[in-house]
Design an enzyme around this catalytic site. Structure first.
Site, mmCIF file in Angstrom:
data_model
loop_
_atom_site.group_PDB
_atom_site.id
_atom_site.type_symbol
_atom_site.label_atom_id
_atom_site.label_comp_id
_atom_site.label_asym_id
_atom_site.label_seq_id
_atom_site.Cartn_x
_atom_site.Cartn_y
_atom_site.Cartn_z
ATOM 1 N NE ARG A 27 2.686 1.015 7.538
ATOM 2 C CZ ARG A 27 3.401 1.099 6.415
ATOM 3 N NH1 ARG A 27 4.706 0.837 6.418
ATOM 4 N NH2 ARG A 27 2.827 1.468 5.279
ATOM 5 C CG HIS A 217 2.610 6.314 -0.041
ATOM 6 N ND1 HIS A 217 2.063 5.829 1.132
ATOM 7 C CD2 HIS A 217 3.878 6.663 0.273
ATOM 8 C CE1 HIS A 217 2.964 5.869 2.102
ATOM 9 N NE2 HIS A 217 4.093 6.366 1.579
ATOM 10 C CG HIS A 219 8.221 9.039 0.359
ATOM 11 N ND1 HIS A 219 8.922 8.612 1.459
ATOM 12 C CD2 HIS A 219 7.154 8.201 0.266
ATOM 13 C CE1 HIS A 219 8.326 7.557 1.999
ATOM 14 N NE2 HIS A 219 7.255 7.299 1.291
ATOM 15 C CB CYS A 250 11.314 3.384 2.905
ATOM 16 S SG CYS A 250 11.333 1.600 2.573
ATOM 17 C CG ASN A 259 5.431 9.070 4.250
ATOM 18 O OD1 ASN A 259 5.367 8.390 3.239
ATOM 19 N ND2 ASN A 259 5.746 8.550 5.423
#
Length: 310
Positions: A27, A217, A219, A250, A259
């Protein structure tokens, strides 16, 4: 022994004995691709991720195709994943309409996408932070009434490209609001990759929510994603978002880079003796295959090393 044949060490004091990896490559990874990936390839990607041992794979997003055209095939994709029992396949839903579309397909795990800053809330949702929380409240209530779990993403938790560093108290307040409106867990997201371990420790210490319901999460813009993850694990976090092959970014924050690569995370966790249930060799092969579909090498250092890519 680890999947690489190297000795496995016992976890260091203060670290969890197991970590649940929340795989976001299908995703968050693919939504940032310039070219649309065929639905059949997406389905194969998710099947391969599951075969490697990942038990939580974020499948797609029920956002309007105008905003994320790369994921416009959500209705076509989800039926192709019905043969994955035991694999959690959460999806992103921006509003009640997106939720209704997901529930109609039998989805029972959804996520909403909030922001700790006003600038990103405006760029991503065209709403203020308060307005976005008001939009999520009926979504969470309706999802829970339907028996679905709800995850809340909290973007720009460390820095914002328009506003700069984000005060930890500001982030903690929005995280609390997400829990209060019904989120089962919240993913604290370093959307543009500016966090450092000290900042991670300070932010997690300021949260007024149980850390066993917090995910991180990161990056890897400044190469800090792994060190930030280790700092979070030392504070009691045991849910980590990662993207196979390091895919993603993003589309609404141009300074956001890829990521944390799931393979890089696994290499570290395996070396620490932390159980994930994921086979690094099979996952690496999956990322090599996906890189071939995308026509470029994987940015993951571990994928490159294990597959002898140059």
């Amino acid at each position: 022994m680890t999947a690489t044949g190297l000795p496995m060490h016992l976890p260091l004091d203060g670290l969890p004995r197991s970590v649940r990896i929340h795989e976001v490559g299908a995703r968050d990874g693919l939504q940032n691709e310039k070219a649309t990936v065929p639905t059949a390839v997406k389905a194969e990607f998710i099947h391969r991720l599951a075969a490697a041992g990942l038990r939580t794979v974020e499948a797609t997003s029920f956002v309007h195709p105008k905003w994320v055209p790369q994921l416009a095939d959500a209705e076509e994709l989800m039926p192709l994943l019905e043969d994955l029992p035991g694999v959690h396949l959460p999806v992103l839903v921006p509003n009640e309409r997106g939720l209704d579309r997901a529930l109609a397909l039998g989805v029972r795990e959804v996520a909403v996408f909030g922001s700790a800053t006003e600038s990103f809330a405006k760029a991503n949702l065209n709403r203020t932070v308060e307005e976005s929380l008001a939009m999520f409240e009926p979504v969470a209530a309706k999802a829970r009434a339907a028996g679905a779990s709800v995850r809340g993403y909290l973007s720009m938790a460390f820095g914002d490209p328009w506003e700069g560093p984000v005060p930890v108290g500001q982030v903690a307040a929005v995280a609390r609001r997400l829990f209060d409106l019904g989120c089962d867990e919240v993913s604290i997201s370093d959307t543009i990759g500016v966090a450092t371990p000290g900042h991670v420790v300070a932010l997690l210490g300021a949260l007024d929510v149980p850390l066993d319901r917090i995910a991180v999460h990161f990056h890897d813009t400044y190469g800090q994603a792994l060190s930030n993850t280790l700092a979070a694990l030392q504070q009691g976090v045991s849910i980590v978002d990662a993207s196979a092959g390091g895919l993603g970014g993003c589309p609404f924050a141009k300074s956001a880079t890829g990521n944390l690569a799931t393979e890089d995370l696994l290499w570290m966790l395996n070396g620490l003796g932390i159980d994930t249930g994921v086979d690094l060799t099979r996952l690496t092969a999956t990322s090599v295959w996906m890189a071939e579909q995308l026509g470029r090498p994987s940015p993951s250092r571990t994928v490159r090393a294990l597959s002898h890519e140059e």
